[in-house]
Design a protein around this motif. Structure first.
Motif, PDB file in Angstrom:
ATOM      1  N   ALA A  66      39.730  59.611  41.320  1.00 11.81           N
ATOM      2  CA  ALA A  66      38.542  60.111  42.180  1.00 11.81           C
ATOM      3  C   ALA A  66      38.259  59.367  43.254  1.00 11.81           C
ATOM      4  CB  ALA A  66      37.456  60.514  41.172  1.00 11.81           C
ATOM      5  N   VAL A  67      38.044  60.312  44.423  1.00 11.08           N
ATOM      6  CA  VAL A  67      37.751  59.609  45.857  1.00 11.08           C
ATOM      7  C   VAL A  67      38.578  58.174  46.109  1.00 11.08           C
ATOM      8  CG1 VAL A  67      35.996  59.077  47.302  1.00 11.08           C
ATOM      9  CG2 VAL A  67      35.535  60.442  45.281  1.00 11.08           C
ATOM     10  N   ASN A  68      39.638  58.284  45.330  1.00 15.32           N
ATOM     11  CA  ASN A  68      40.682  56.947  45.665  1.00 15.32           C
ATOM     12  C   ASN A  68      39.769  55.667  45.499  1.00 15.32           C
ATOM     13  OD1 ASN A  68      43.265  55.979  46.228  1.00 15.32           O
ATOM     14  ND2 ASN A  68      42.741  55.633  48.358  1.00 15.32           N
ATOM     15  N   ARG A  69      38.931  55.616  44.660  1.00 18.09           N
ATOM     16  CA  ARG A  69      38.440  54.452  44.062  1.00 18.09           C
ATOM     17  C   ARG A  69      39.158  53.536  43.445  1.00 18.09           C
ATOM     18  NH1 ARG A  69      32.631  54.784  45.487  1.00 18.09           N
ATOM     19  NH2 ARG A  69      32.539  52.727  45.084  1.00 18.09           N
ATOM     20  N   GLN A  70      40.067  53.865  42.776  1.00 21.66           N
ATOM     21  CA  GLN A  70      41.139  53.074  41.853  1.00 21.66           C
ATOM     22  C   GLN A  70      40.149  51.923  41.428  1.00 21.66           C
ATOM     23  OE1 GLN A  70      44.274  51.455  44.391  1.00 21.66           O
ATOM     24  NE2 GLN A  70      43.760  52.953  46.083  1.00 21.66           N
ATOM     25  N   PRO A  71      39.241  52.499  40.170  1.00 24.49           N
ATOM     26  CA  PRO A  71      38.456  51.623  39.671  1.00 24.49           C
ATOM     27  C   PRO A  71      39.188  51.161  38.221  1.00 24.49           C
ATOM     28  CG  PRO A  71      37.923  53.885  38.807  1.00 24.49           C
ATOM     29  CD  PRO A  71      39.163  53.814  39.928  1.00 24.49           C
ATOM     30  N   TRP A  72      40.193  50.419  38.532  1.00 28.60           N
ATOM     31  CA  TRP A  72      41.029  49.924  37.362  1.00 28.60           C
ATOM     32  C   TRP A  72      41.402  48.700  37.637  1.00 28.60           C
ATOM     33  CZ3 TRP A  72      43.930  54.794  38.657  1.00 28.60           C
ATOM     34  CH2 TRP A  72      44.583  54.626  39.913  1.00 28.60           C
ATOM     35  N   HIS A  73      41.338  47.771  36.325  1.00 24.59           N
ATOM     36  CA  HIS A  73      41.964  46.437  36.496  1.00 24.59           C
ATOM     37  C   HIS A  73      42.776  46.320  35.240  1.00 24.59           C
ATOM     38  CE1 HIS A  73      42.086  42.393  37.639  1.00 24.59           C
ATOM     39  NE2 HIS A  73      42.263  42.120  36.300  1.00 24.59           N
ATOM     40  N   PHE A  74      43.987  45.762  35.283  1.00 28.14           N
ATOM     41  CA  PHE A  74      45.219  45.677  34.306  1.00 28.14           C
ATOM     42  C   PHE A  74      45.034  44.353  33.708  1.00 28.14           C
ATOM     43  CE2 PHE A  74      45.803  49.243  37.002  1.00 28.14           C
ATOM     44  CZ  PHE A  74      46.047  50.385  36.100  1.00 28.14           C
ATOM     45  N   VAL A  75      45.082  43.997  32.515  1.00 28.79           N
ATOM     46  CA  VAL A  75      45.478  42.641  32.047  1.00 28.79           C
ATOM     47  C   VAL A  75      46.764  42.742  31.165  1.00 28.79           C
ATOM     48  CG1 VAL A  75      44.601  40.665  30.494  1.00 28.79           C
ATOM     49  CG2 VAL A  75      43.014  42.211  31.913  1.00 28.79           C
ATOM     50  N   ALA A  76      47.971  42.276  31.683  1.00 33.26           N
ATOM     51  CA  ALA A  76      49.064  42.028  30.791  1.00 33.26           C
ATOM     52  C   ALA A  76      49.346  40.921  29.879  1.00 33.26           C
ATOM     53  CB  ALA A  76      50.133  42.231  31.861  1.00 33.26           C
ATOM     54  N   VAL A  77      49.311  40.970  28.706  1.00 35.02           N
ATOM     55  CA  VAL A  77      49.310  39.859  27.641  1.00 35.02           C
ATOM     56  C   VAL A  77      50.669  39.733  27.344  1.00 35.02           C
ATOM     57  CG1 VAL A  77      48.029  38.891  25.819  1.00 35.02           C
ATOM     58  CG2 VAL A  77      46.833  40.366  27.275  1.00 35.02           C
ATOM     59  N   THR A  78      51.131  38.652  27.273  1.00 39.00           N
ATOM     60  CA  THR A  78      52.463  38.158  26.777  1.00 39.00           C
ATOM     61  C   THR A  78      52.245  37.058  25.598  1.00 39.00           C
ATOM     62  OG1 THR A  78      53.228  36.941  28.669  1.00 39.00           O
ATOM     63  CG2 THR A  78      53.735  39.339  28.646  1.00 39.00           C
ATOM     64  N   ASP A  79      51.580  36.225  26.084  1.00 37.53           N
ATOM     65  CA  ASP A  79      51.403  35.211  25.016  1.00 37.53           C
ATOM     66  C   ASP A  79      51.033  35.524  23.675  1.00 37.53           C
ATOM     67  OD1 ASP A  79      50.541  31.800  24.989  1.00 37.53           O
ATOM     68  OD2 ASP A  79      48.972  32.976  23.753  1.00 37.53           O
ATOM     69  N   LYS A  80      51.787  34.913  22.651  1.00 39.50           N
ATOM     70  CA  LYS A  80      51.830  35.552  21.307  1.00 39.50           C
ATOM     71  C   LYS A  80      50.458  35.162  20.608  1.00 39.50           C
ATOM     72  CE  LYS A  80      55.744  37.570  20.855  1.00 39.50           C
ATOM     73  NZ  LYS A  80      55.876  39.002  20.582  1.00 39.50           N
ATOM     74  N   ASP A  81      50.042  34.088  21.005  1.00 42.94           N
ATOM     75  CA  ASP A  81      48.628  33.692  20.332  1.00 42.94           C
ATOM     76  C   ASP A  81      47.631  34.430  20.957  1.00 42.94           C
ATOM     77  OD1 ASP A  81      49.769  31.333  19.108  1.00 42.94           O
ATOM     78  OD2 ASP A  81      49.575  29.973  20.500  1.00 42.94           O
ATOM     79  N   LYS A  82      47.773  34.729  22.193  1.00 42.48           N
ATOM     80  CA  LYS A  82      46.672  35.690  22.781  1.00 42.48           C
ATOM     81  C   LYS A  82      46.867  37.196  22.297  1.00 42.48           C
ATOM     82  CE  LYS A  82      44.095  34.799  25.445  1.00 42.48           C
ATOM     83  NZ  LYS A  82      42.892  34.229  25.392  1.00 42.48           N
ATOM     84  N   LEU A  83      47.978  37.484  21.958  1.00 42.13           N
ATOM     85  CA  LEU A  83      48.515  38.796  21.382  1.00 42.13           C
ATOM     86  C   LEU A  83      47.801  38.809  19.972  1.00 42.13           C
ATOM     87  CD1 LEU A  83      51.974  39.477  22.521  1.00 42.13           C
ATOM     88  CD2 LEU A  83      50.011  40.879  23.081  1.00 42.13           C
ATOM     89  N   ALA A  84      48.028  37.848  19.018  1.00 43.60           N
ATOM     90  CA  ALA A  84      47.392  37.786  17.892  1.00 43.60           C
ATOM     91  C   ALA A  84      45.856  37.681  17.792  1.00 43.60           C
ATOM     92  CB  ALA A  84      47.824  36.371  17.155  1.00 43.60           C
ATOM     93  N   GLU A  85      45.369  37.134  18.716  1.00 38.40           N
ATOM     94  CA  GLU A  85      43.636  37.167  19.108  1.00 38.40           C
ATOM     95  C   GLU A  85      43.585  38.609  19.480  1.00 38.40           C
ATOM     96  OE1 GLU A  85      40.235  34.884  21.514  1.00 38.40           O
ATOM     97  OE2 GLU A  85      42.418  34.393  21.744  1.00 38.40           O
ATOM     98  N   LEU A  86      44.224  39.264  20.440  1.00 38.33           N
ATOM     99  CA  LEU A  86      43.797  40.513  20.899  1.00 38.33           C
ATOM    100  C   LEU A  86      43.926  41.685  19.763  1.00 38.33           C
ATOM    101  CD1 LEU A  86      43.234  42.010  23.502  1.00 38.33           C
ATOM    102  CD2 LEU A  86      45.411  42.162  23.851  1.00 38.33           C
ATOM    103  N   ALA A  87      45.064  41.362  18.673  1.00 36.25           N
ATOM    104  CA  ALA A  87      45.124  42.355  17.604  1.00 36.25           C
ATOM    105  C   ALA A  87      43.833  42.605  16.859  1.00 36.25           C
ATOM    106  CB  ALA A  87      46.266  41.877  16.888  1.00 36.25           C
ATOM    107  N   GLY A  88      43.175  41.257  16.310  1.00 39.36           N
ATOM    108  CA  GLY A  88      42.089  41.290  15.556  1.00 39.36           C
ATOM    109  C   GLY A  88      42.232  42.014  14.590  1.00 39.36           C
ATOM    110  N   ARG A  89      41.419  43.149  14.264  1.00 37.09           N
ATOM    111  CA  ARG A  89      41.424  44.000  13.042  1.00 37.09           C
ATOM    112  C   ARG A  89      42.273  45.365  13.287  1.00 37.09           C
ATOM    113  NH1 ARG A  89      35.265  44.503  12.591  1.00 37.09           N
ATOM    114  NH2 ARG A  89      35.493  44.533  14.758  1.00 37.09           N
ATOM    115  N   ARG A  90      42.968  45.591  14.556  1.00 38.79           N
ATOM    116  CA  ARG A  90      43.870  46.494  14.967  1.00 38.79           C
ATOM    117  C   ARG A  90      45.200  46.865  14.040  1.00 38.79           C
ATOM    118  NH1 ARG A  90      42.461  48.596  20.040  1.00 38.79           N
ATOM    119  NH2 ARG A  90      40.426  47.724  20.981  1.00 38.79           N
TER     120      ARG A  90
END
Length: 202
Positions: A66-90
């Motif tokens: 909308a209105v070309n605001r591009q209100p996004w930010h992307f975090v690409a996670v490849t670190d296995k420890d960080k992926l495990a932390e990110l997974a949590g209860r998912r």
């Protein structure tokens, strides 16, 4: 001379047919990519290349906004420890993935007032683009929601050290598929109206 002219006309005709065939083939490939996309939750141990990650991120940023605001930010996670932390209860799909792309809304870039909520639509469009790009690349992916669940937002924000102005919409787990589920046929004519609610096609 006439033969040369006829040959040129024939060549032009073939070029036109070839160009039209390419358009039709490209269109069919795009439709097939949409129709064959499905959620993949099991992945092999093969890593996702940096080139593929960038391709998916570029696809995300090609989404309408909308209105070309591009209100996004992307975090690409490849670190296995960080992926495990990110997974949590998912569950194990994020932990097992080759990369998780967290699609976030940047409130500093979003519109103000009631229109601020358009960031959800913009980031959802970006998410679908990433999913389609993953499928086109032969990867598997699944969209796991965060927003508007406060506990999930807090969990992801803590794992990624997100500032308050960056709100996670979802986490996309992506990897090389270790399963091949059949895409669901979700076409239901009863969910479609023409010209006004409840009206059928003429």
């Amino acid at each position: 001379m006439r033969k040369v002219f006829l040959c040129l006309m024939a060549m032009m005709g073939l070029m036109t047919v070839s160009a039209q065939q390419k358009v039709e083939n490209d269109a069919q490939a795009a439709i097939n990519n949409i129709m064959t996309r499905t959620s993949i939750r099991q992945y092999t141990n093969e890593p996702v290349s940096k080139a593929d990650i960038e391709t998916m991120l570029r696809a995300g940023m090609a989404a309408p906004t909308a209105v070309n605001r591009q209100p996004w930010h992307f975090v690409a996670v490849t670190d296995k420890d960080k992926l495990a932390e990110l997974a949590g209860r998912r569950g194990g799909m994020i932990k097992q993935s080759g990369v998780a792309i967290v699609v976030c809304g940047n409130m500093d870039k979003a519109m103000q007032g009631p229109a601020q909520a358009f960031w959800v639509q913009d980031c959802s469009a970006a998410t679908e683009n990433i999913l389609l790009a993953a499928n086109a690349l032969g990867l598997g992916a699944v969209w796991t929601g965060c927003y508007p669940m406060d506990d999930r937002i807090a969990e992801v924000s803590k794992a990624l050290k997100l500032p308050e102005t960056i709100v996670p919409l979802c986490v996309i787990a992506i990897g090389h598929p270790a399963e091949q589920p059949t895409p669901k046929d979700k076409w239901k004519p009863e969910n479609v109206s023409y010209n006004e609610f409840g009206a059928k096609a003429e």
